[in-house]
Design an enzyme around this catalytic site. Sequence first.
Site, PDB file in Angstrom:
ATOM      1  N   GLU A 285       6.998   7.725 -46.227  1.00  0.00           N
ATOM      2  CA  GLU A 285       7.671   7.069 -45.116  1.00  0.00           C
ATOM      3  C   GLU A 285       6.840   7.189 -43.848  1.00  0.00           C
ATOM      4  O   GLU A 285       5.991   8.077 -43.719  1.00  0.00           O
ATOM      5  CB  GLU A 285       9.056   7.665 -44.883  1.00  0.00           C
ATOM      6  CG  GLU A 285       9.047   9.122 -44.490  1.00  0.00           C
ATOM      7  CD  GLU A 285      10.443   9.714 -44.329  1.00  0.00           C
ATOM      8  OE1 GLU A 285      10.557  10.747 -43.637  1.00  0.00           O
ATOM      9  OE2 GLU A 285      11.418   9.165 -44.883  1.00  0.00           O
ATOM     10  N   TYR A 288       7.713   3.336 -38.771  1.00  0.00           N
ATOM     11  CA  TYR A 288       8.200   1.959 -38.746  1.00  0.00           C
ATOM     12  C   TYR A 288       8.566   1.414 -40.128  1.00  0.00           C
ATOM     13  O   TYR A 288       8.930   0.249 -40.233  1.00  0.00           O
ATOM     14  CB  TYR A 288       7.144   1.044 -38.119  1.00  0.00           C
ATOM     15  CG  TYR A 288       6.923   1.322 -36.655  1.00  0.00           C
ATOM     16  CD1 TYR A 288       7.804   0.848 -35.691  1.00  0.00           C
ATOM     17  CD2 TYR A 288       5.831   2.083 -36.241  1.00  0.00           C
ATOM     18  CE1 TYR A 288       7.608   1.112 -34.351  1.00  0.00           C
ATOM     19  CE2 TYR A 288       5.629   2.349 -34.896  1.00  0.00           C
ATOM     20  CZ  TYR A 288       6.518   1.863 -33.955  1.00  0.00           C
ATOM     21  OH  TYR A 288       6.315   2.130 -32.626  1.00  0.00           O
ATOM     22  N   GLY A 289       8.461   2.211 -41.188  1.00  0.00           N
ATOM     23  CA  GLY A 289       8.757   1.649 -42.489  1.00  0.00           C
ATOM     24  C   GLY A 289       8.784   2.675 -43.596  1.00  0.00           C
ATOM     25  O   GLY A 289       8.614   3.884 -43.377  1.00  0.00           O
ATOM     26  N   ALA A 291       7.673   3.459 -47.929  1.00  0.00           N
ATOM     27  CA  ALA A 291       6.747   3.144 -49.010  1.00  0.00           C
ATOM     28  C   ALA A 291       7.407   3.481 -50.340  1.00  0.00           C
ATOM     29  O   ALA A 291       7.895   4.608 -50.539  1.00  0.00           O
ATOM     30  CB  ALA A 291       5.443   3.923 -48.844  1.00  0.00           C
ATOM     31  N   GLY A 400      -2.937   4.362 -54.552  1.00  0.00           N
ATOM     32  CA  GLY A 400      -4.141   5.134 -54.231  1.00  0.00           C
ATOM     33  C   GLY A 400      -4.038   6.619 -54.488  1.00  0.00           C
ATOM     34  O   GLY A 400      -5.013   7.348 -54.263  1.00  0.00           O
ATOM     35  N   ASP A 439      -6.174   6.133 -36.309  1.00  0.00           N
ATOM     36  CA  ASP A 439      -4.989   6.910 -36.714  1.00  0.00           C
ATOM     37  C   ASP A 439      -5.233   7.561 -38.074  1.00  0.00           C
ATOM     38  O   ASP A 439      -4.357   7.566 -38.934  1.00  0.00           O
ATOM     39  CB  ASP A 439      -3.763   5.997 -36.772  1.00  0.00           C
ATOM     40  CG  ASP A 439      -2.454   6.790 -36.806  1.00  0.00           C
ATOM     41  OD1 ASP A 439      -2.457   7.954 -36.349  1.00  0.00           O
ATOM     42  OD2 ASP A 439      -1.440   6.256 -37.288  1.00  0.00           O
ATOM     43  N   TRP A 442      -4.047  13.120 -41.857  1.00  0.00           N
ATOM     44  CA  TRP A 442      -4.077  13.478 -43.269  1.00  0.00           C
ATOM     45  C   TRP A 442      -2.992  12.797 -44.093  1.00  0.00           C
ATOM     46  O   TRP A 442      -2.999  12.879 -45.322  1.00  0.00           O
ATOM     47  CB  TRP A 442      -4.049  14.984 -43.457  1.00  0.00           C
ATOM     48  CG  TRP A 442      -2.802  15.702 -42.960  1.00  0.00           C
ATOM     49  CD1 TRP A 442      -1.833  15.211 -42.149  1.00  0.00           C
ATOM     50  CD2 TRP A 442      -2.454  17.052 -43.260  1.00  0.00           C
ATOM     51  NE1 TRP A 442      -0.890  16.167 -41.904  1.00  0.00           N
ATOM     52  CE2 TRP A 442      -1.245  17.310 -42.578  1.00  0.00           C
ATOM     53  CE3 TRP A 442      -3.015  18.077 -44.003  1.00  0.00           C
ATOM     54  CZ2 TRP A 442      -0.598  18.550 -42.628  1.00  0.00           C
ATOM     55  CZ3 TRP A 442      -2.373  19.306 -44.051  1.00  0.00           C
ATOM     56  CH2 TRP A 442      -1.191  19.536 -43.383  1.00  0.00           C
ATOM     57  N   ASN A 444      -2.783   9.482 -43.935  1.00  0.00           N
ATOM     58  CA  ASN A 444      -3.350   8.139 -44.146  1.00  0.00           C
ATOM     59  C   ASN A 444      -4.606   8.158 -45.000  1.00  0.00           C
ATOM     60  O   ASN A 444      -5.370   7.188 -45.006  1.00  0.00           O
ATOM     61  CB  ASN A 444      -3.640   7.480 -42.802  1.00  0.00           C
ATOM     62  CG  ASN A 444      -2.371   7.000 -42.112  1.00  0.00           C
ATOM     63  OD1 ASN A 444      -1.347   6.790 -42.769  1.00  0.00           O
ATOM     64  ND2 ASN A 444      -2.419   6.836 -40.807  1.00  0.00           N
ATOM     65  N   THR A 479      -2.153   0.148 -38.727  1.00  0.00           N
ATOM     66  CA  THR A 479      -1.279  -0.285 -37.625  1.00  0.00           C
ATOM     67  C   THR A 479      -1.963  -0.149 -36.281  1.00  0.00           C
ATOM     68  O   THR A 479      -1.855  -1.031 -35.420  1.00  0.00           O
ATOM     69  CB  THR A 479       0.019   0.538 -37.633  1.00  0.00           C
ATOM     70  OG1 THR A 479       0.644   0.436 -38.918  1.00  0.00           O
ATOM     71  CG2 THR A 479       0.974   0.035 -36.559  1.00  0.00           C
TER      72      THR A 479
END
Length: 593
Positions: A285, A288-289, A291, A400, A439, A442, A444, A479
Amino acid sequence: MASRTVDLWAEVVSEEEEHKRSIEDSEPAIIYRRQKPHSIPQKVLPRRQSKSSSGGGTRKSILPVKRVSWNRSLSTRGRTSIAANACVDQPKQGKPRRNAKPPLPRGKCIEPPNYDKEQAYFQEVDDFELLEESPSPKKPSTWTMGTQVQEVVISHLSSVLRKWLISKKLNQTYAFSGSLSKIFETDVSSSTLKTPREEYLGVRLTKDSTRQKLTSSLNEKPSSSMLIGVAVSKLSLTSRPSSLDSHAWDSFSALLTACGQSIPSTLTEMLTSYCERGNISKVGEGTYGEAFKVGNTVCKIVPFGGDSLVNGEVQKKAEELLEEVVLSCTLNHLRGLEGDVSNACTSFIQTIDLRVCQGCYDCNLIRAWEDWDVKNNSENDNPKEFSSDQCYVVFVQQHGGRDLESFVLFNFEEARSLLVQVTLALAVAEAAYEFEHRDLHWGNILLTRKEPAALQFILEGKKLLIKTSGLVISIIDFTLSRMNTGEDILFLDLSSDPQIFEGTKGDKQADTYRKMRDVTDECWEGSFPKTNVLWLQYLVDILLLKKSFERTSKDERELRSLKKRLNTYDSAKQCVHDPFFSDLFIEESPNSD
């Protein structure tokens, strides 16, 4: 040929002396005579009168020739002329009187001069210079709780595209394989575009048709600059009527075009095209959203354009997601390792599909969200609260692996493999698109263990093979990223969200945001590859302070030395040549045709 030194001051002084001698040679002698009783004709310039020391006579002399002022000819704006100080002892000579203007004829008046043409010309020049050179505004738009403020003039995305449009008109040969401009140049006359609030008609697009339209919208050759101008002007938040296009072309319809759709689909339809509805689980999570793992893919679902808050934040606008959509598709182009390419890698997550959806959250997604909440105590709001007219963008991406925060590293070699792969991926994207992630915490970076012992990168025409130690990384979430596609500069103005810089002092992620602000001086549109280096330093800190793996004191010293040397680099491309990575390269050779 030897150069001759020119003494400008000596030339000026000699020129002035020659001028004085010419005046003295041509100056007539003073003549004394009685004044004639009749008056002097008006055409003759009046002579200055001075009282004579003798009785009743008056002395007349011709006007002296006006000197050339050194102060006027040599002084510069804001400074005092040296020549003026050298001539302070010279007496000041009075100015001659000017002839009186003849009276105007009766009944005739002089009209004031008209400078409208000149004013219009300079106004046009000023407007163009401001458009081309002035920095982007601190706050490109004013939105609070989904309410539009009437004072907003133009969205930042529109201003960036208008700059490109002007440059293209000035240079007809300016053309790159690009992004947003291709979307705006796509012929939409045959499609019916609908706004988010209009009723969904139930027309379902298949996966193949969606991807085909997406490919054509992003790769089609430009058709008309006039249509681009109309689309760009309609991206602004103000209403600009145009007789050239009757469609309600706005950022939402542009987003639909980018995703290869004419109307939104539903989340349920999107899910069923990838897996059985029961085979869904939440994997992560963000602010803004959410997963979700859907079959063999991961779907990132981002709500936008609604009035309600999302996890305490105002929902994203369509134009913000449009930039992320185009950016994700552009990074897909780096995956082509075959053929004559200059920059390529597979370390950025692959975007398989894109969808604009509308409606309530699917019940299977809600069930998966609640299961995650029980195990992990979610910080986000339950998505079941979304209304029936809520819109979403769904990024369908490859799986991934696990993020670095939860992934377990075994040894120092895996840590080195992580660092070299991230460094090379950023270097390749820098070279191709002036890319900055901005951004790269860890959460991402995804990691998975795979068989290949070597991984290939192509950096500025050179093929590079590196040791993987059985580890492969994928970079996600663009983003906040910045990119120059050649036609568009895509970026997010972080000045509009000052809370991102207010994190706890000493927190490595919050400190990195503040360092980025210092490096960019809050000019987020500009290219500052140093920001990539800042995130590499952050990763070294994470490996030293937050991750546990088998390592020696020598390994830790090497990591600290690397972090220190990173201060001397200005881009990820420079970091690639650091001695910390030297023995990880298997091969380095020119790219063959």
